[in-house]
Design a protein around this motif. Structure first.
Motif, PDB file in Angstrom:
ATOM      1  N   ASN A 156       1.726  -6.326 -17.914  1.00 11.07           N
ATOM      2  CA  ASN A 156       0.742  -6.099 -16.873  1.00 11.07           C
ATOM      3  C   ASN A 156       1.417  -5.434 -15.669  1.00 11.07           C
ATOM      4  OD1 ASN A 156      -0.917  -6.858 -14.392  1.00 11.07           O
ATOM      5  ND2 ASN A 156      -2.260  -7.544 -16.039  1.00 11.07           N
ATOM      6  N   THR A 157       0.782  -4.410 -15.126  1.00 10.70           N
ATOM      7  CA  THR A 157       1.375  -3.684 -14.000  1.00 10.70           C
ATOM      8  C   THR A 157       1.245  -4.440 -12.685  1.00 10.70           C
ATOM      9  OG1 THR A 157      -0.684  -2.511 -13.487  1.00 10.70           O
ATOM     10  CG2 THR A 157       0.808  -1.484 -15.099  1.00 10.70           C
ATOM     11  N   GLY A 158       0.304  -5.373 -12.626  1.00  7.94           N
ATOM     12  CA  GLY A 158       0.051  -6.096 -11.382  1.00  7.94           C
ATOM     13  C   GLY A 158      -0.816  -5.321 -10.414  1.00  7.94           C
ATOM     14  N   ILE A 159      -1.218  -4.107 -10.806  1.00  5.38           N
ATOM     15  CA  ILE A 159      -2.061  -3.268  -9.952  1.00  5.38           C
ATOM     16  C   ILE A 159      -3.492  -3.300 -10.487  1.00  5.38           C
ATOM     17  CG2 ILE A 159      -2.468  -0.944  -9.062  1.00  5.38           C
ATOM     18  CD1 ILE A 159       0.523  -0.392  -9.568  1.00  5.38           C
ATOM     19  N   PRO A 160      -4.468  -3.705  -9.672  1.00  5.94           N
ATOM     20  CA  PRO A 160      -5.869  -3.712 -10.145  1.00  5.94           C
ATOM     21  C   PRO A 160      -6.287  -2.316 -10.592  1.00  5.94           C
ATOM     22  CG  PRO A 160      -5.660  -4.889  -8.056  1.00  5.94           C
ATOM     23  CD  PRO A 160      -4.353  -4.195  -8.291  1.00  5.94           C
ATOM     24  N   SER A 161      -7.165  -2.244 -11.578  1.00 10.10           N
ATOM     25  CA  SER A 161      -7.613  -0.956 -12.092  1.00 10.10           C
ATOM     26  C   SER A 161      -8.337  -0.161 -10.999  1.00 10.10           C
ATOM     27  CB  SER A 161      -8.531  -1.147 -13.299  1.00 10.10           C
ATOM     28  OG  SER A 161      -9.645  -1.951 -12.944  1.00 10.10           O
ATOM     29  N   ASP A 162      -8.203   1.147 -11.081  1.00 10.37           N
ATOM     30  CA  ASP A 162      -8.792   2.056 -10.102  1.00 10.37           C
ATOM     31  C   ASP A 162     -10.294   2.201 -10.341  1.00 10.37           C
ATOM     32  OD1 ASP A 162      -9.739   4.572  -8.932  1.00 10.37           O
ATOM     33  OD2 ASP A 162      -7.650   4.991  -8.502  1.00 10.37           O
ATOM     34  N   VAL A 163     -11.071   1.906  -9.319  1.00  9.22           N
ATOM     35  CA  VAL A 163     -12.523   2.122  -9.361  1.00  9.22           C
ATOM     36  C   VAL A 163     -12.895   2.918  -8.122  1.00  9.22           C
ATOM     37  CG1 VAL A 163     -14.810   1.070  -9.405  1.00  9.22           C
ATOM     38  CG2 VAL A 163     -12.921  -0.057 -10.595  1.00  9.22           C
ATOM     39  N   CYS A 164     -13.340   4.144  -8.330  1.00  6.68           N
ATOM     40  CA  CYS A 164     -13.720   5.030  -7.213  1.00  6.68           C
ATOM     41  C   CYS A 164     -12.578   5.216  -6.213  1.00  6.68           C
ATOM     42  CB  CYS A 164     -14.963   4.494  -6.502  1.00  6.68           C
ATOM     43  SG  CYS A 164     -16.433   4.377  -7.532  1.00  6.68           S
ATOM     44  N   GLY A 165     -11.340   5.190  -6.718  1.00 10.83           N
ATOM     45  CA  GLY A 165     -10.189   5.408  -5.856  1.00 10.83           C
ATOM     46  C   GLY A 165      -9.639   4.167  -5.195  1.00 10.83           C
ATOM     47  N   TYR A 166     -10.249   3.006  -5.460  1.00 12.76           N
ATOM     48  CA  TYR A 166      -9.800   1.752  -4.859  1.00 12.76           C
ATOM     49  C   TYR A 166      -9.100   0.882  -5.903  1.00 12.76           C
ATOM     50  CZ  TYR A 166     -13.063   2.999  -1.097  1.00 12.76           C
ATOM     51  OH  TYR A 166     -13.720   3.636  -0.088  1.00 12.76           O
ATOM     52  N   THR A 167      -8.015   0.239  -5.521  1.00 15.58           N
ATOM     53  CA  THR A 167      -7.305  -0.692  -6.403  1.00 15.58           C
ATOM     54  C   THR A 167      -7.198  -2.057  -5.708  1.00 15.58           C
ATOM     55  OG1 THR A 167      -5.161   0.133  -5.590  1.00 15.58           O
ATOM     56  CG2 THR A 167      -6.030   1.118  -7.617  1.00 15.58           C
ATOM     57  N   TYR A 168      -6.121  -2.243  -4.928  1.00 15.57           N
ATOM     58  CA  TYR A 168      -5.920  -3.515  -4.220  1.00 15.57           C
ATOM     59  C   TYR A 168      -7.078  -3.848  -3.287  1.00 15.57           C
ATOM     60  CZ  TYR A 168      -1.000  -3.220  -5.685  1.00 15.57           C
ATOM     61  OH  TYR A 168       0.161  -3.148  -6.418  1.00 15.57           O
ATOM     62  N   GLN A 169      -7.707  -2.795  -2.749  1.00 16.13           N
ATOM     63  CA  GLN A 169      -8.767  -3.023  -1.761  1.00 16.13           C
ATOM     64  C   GLN A 169      -9.983  -3.738  -2.339  1.00 16.13           C
ATOM     65  OE1 GLN A 169      -7.414  -0.090  -2.697  1.00 16.13           O
ATOM     66  NE2 GLN A 169      -7.071   1.280  -0.943  1.00 16.13           N
ATOM     67  N   ARG A 170     -10.144  -3.644  -3.646  1.00 19.16           N
ATOM     68  CA  ARG A 170     -11.305  -4.255  -4.299  1.00 19.16           C
ATOM     69  C   ARG A 170     -11.207  -5.776  -4.388  1.00 19.16           C
ATOM     70  NH1 ARG A 170     -12.160  -4.148  -9.051  1.00 19.16           N
ATOM     71  NH2 ARG A 170     -10.191  -3.509  -9.997  1.00 19.16           N
ATOM     72  N   VAL A 171      -9.968  -6.273  -4.360  1.00 18.78           N
ATOM     73  CA  VAL A 171      -9.709  -7.671  -4.693  1.00 18.78           C
ATOM     74  C   VAL A 171      -9.633  -8.545  -3.442  1.00 18.78           C
ATOM     75  CG1 VAL A 171      -8.092  -9.252  -5.808  1.00 18.78           C
ATOM     76  CG2 VAL A 171      -8.508  -6.983  -6.797  1.00 18.78           C
ATOM     77  N   LEU A 172     -10.288  -9.688  -3.500  1.00 19.33           N
ATOM     78  CA  LEU A 172     -10.205 -10.681  -2.433  1.00 19.33           C
ATOM     79  C   LEU A 172      -9.224 -11.761  -2.867  1.00 19.33           C
ATOM     80  CD1 LEU A 172     -14.029 -11.155  -1.714  1.00 19.33           C
ATOM     81  CD2 LEU A 172     -12.434  -9.654  -0.501  1.00 19.33           C
ATOM     82  N   ARG A 173      -8.257 -12.060  -2.015  1.00 19.71           N
ATOM     83  CA  ARG A 173      -7.255 -13.087  -2.333  1.00 19.71           C
ATOM     84  C   ARG A 173      -7.208 -14.149  -1.232  1.00 19.71           C
ATOM     85  NH1 ARG A 173      -4.393 -11.970  -6.763  1.00 19.71           N
ATOM     86  NH2 ARG A 173      -4.317  -9.803  -7.485  1.00 19.71           N
ATOM     87  N   ALA A 174      -6.835 -15.346  -1.640  1.00 22.60           N
ATOM     88  CA  ALA A 174      -6.733 -16.444  -0.677  1.00 22.60           C
ATOM     89  C   ALA A 174      -5.559 -16.183   0.269  1.00 22.60           C
ATOM     90  CB  ALA A 174      -6.537 -17.759  -1.406  1.00 22.60           C
TER      91      ALA A 174
END
Length: 267
Positions: A156-174
């Motif tokens: 696993n790369t640890g990078i969220p999949s790209d959706v409309c140019g967004y990766t980390y920005q899509r994910v909400l973390r505690a």
């Protein structure tokens, strides 16, 4: 149709794509889950049955069972049985033909060849031909859903999949440990900067605009850094409640592996 029994470990959104496909193809399915699942895409995760007693995804219903007798009754009405049994102790009570580990834990949590006639690992952490009979690739791209009969899936790369140019920005973390209090719910539309949840008095805000595709169960105790939500910038409401293309591809890979191994007289 096949009158074979499949046990699936894990019931998150990817595992649920596998479960859904196998049930649709006529297999009896039992699912092993933990007591407090931390799934995010709850509306497409059969793990939700642990919280609510039952759940339905695209016309397939799963029901929480507490005994072997419960499981058999659920199968009799052509539904999926979900059991809170982290260590799969009920595996010995049932005549299981295939065991699929779809927890996506990235390491093998104790599955070995020979536990049941066919063993399949989903994603990295398994070595086909050594600890399982087959591995299914989970990394997006050309190899997604490919069945591996010798070797491992890619890390696993640890990078969220790209959706409309967004990766980390899509994910909400505690941002810290504590108990999640949700302000919004799956299917709600947000603008960048909107508060979605609260942990220990601190707001977790959307970094982008879109629709909340996933959100951890309200009241869940979490550790710092845990993924608790997912914003889909495409803003398509129906995607919150339907199985993803990734889960379907992986489900197809698991089905292919099972049928191939069955044809090779593994069953």
């Amino acid at each position: 149709m096949f009158k074979k029994t499949v046990a699936v470990r894990g019931a998150g959104d990817i595992a649920s794509g596998v479960i859904h496909r196998l049930h649709r193809c006529g297999f009896r399915v039992i699912v092993f889950e933990i007591e407090k699942p931390t799934v995010v895409r709850r509306r497409v995760s059969f793990a939700q049955a642990v919280f609510e007693g039952e759940t339905e995804i695209e016309s397939v219903r799963a029901v929480l069972a507490k005994s072997k007798e419960d499981v058999e009754k659920i199968w009799d009405i052509d539904e999926v049985a979900v059991v809170v049994d982290e260590h799969m102790s009920m595996l010995n009570e049932l005549n299981v033909d295939v065991l699929v580990d779809a927890t996506l834990a990235k390491h093998n949590m104790g599955i070995t060849i020979g536990m049941v006639p066919i063993t399949i690992g989903v994603g990295p952490g398994f070595f086909a031909g050594v600890d399982v009979d087959a591995v299914v690739e989970t990394l997006r791209g050309h190899e997604l859903g490919r069945v591996i009969y010798k070797g491992s899936a890619r890390k696993n790369t640890g990078i969220p999949s790209d959706v409309c140019g967004y990766t980390y920005q899509r994910v909400l973390r505690a941002p810290c440990g504590g108990t999640v209090e949700n302000i919004l719910e799956i299917g709600d539309f947000v603008e960048a900067g909107d508060a979605v949840s609260v942990i220990e008095g601190g707001e977790i805000k959307a970094q982008i605009s879109g629709v909340i595709r996933g959100l951890i169960m309200d009241g869940t105790d979490v550790e710092k850094g845990l993924k608790i939500g997912d914003i889909d910038p495409r803003g398509i409401y129906d995607y919150c409640f339907t199985i993803s293309e990734k889960a379907r591809a992986i489900g197809g890979g698991v089905l292919e592996a099972m049928l191939h191994l069955m044809s090779m007289n593994k069953l």
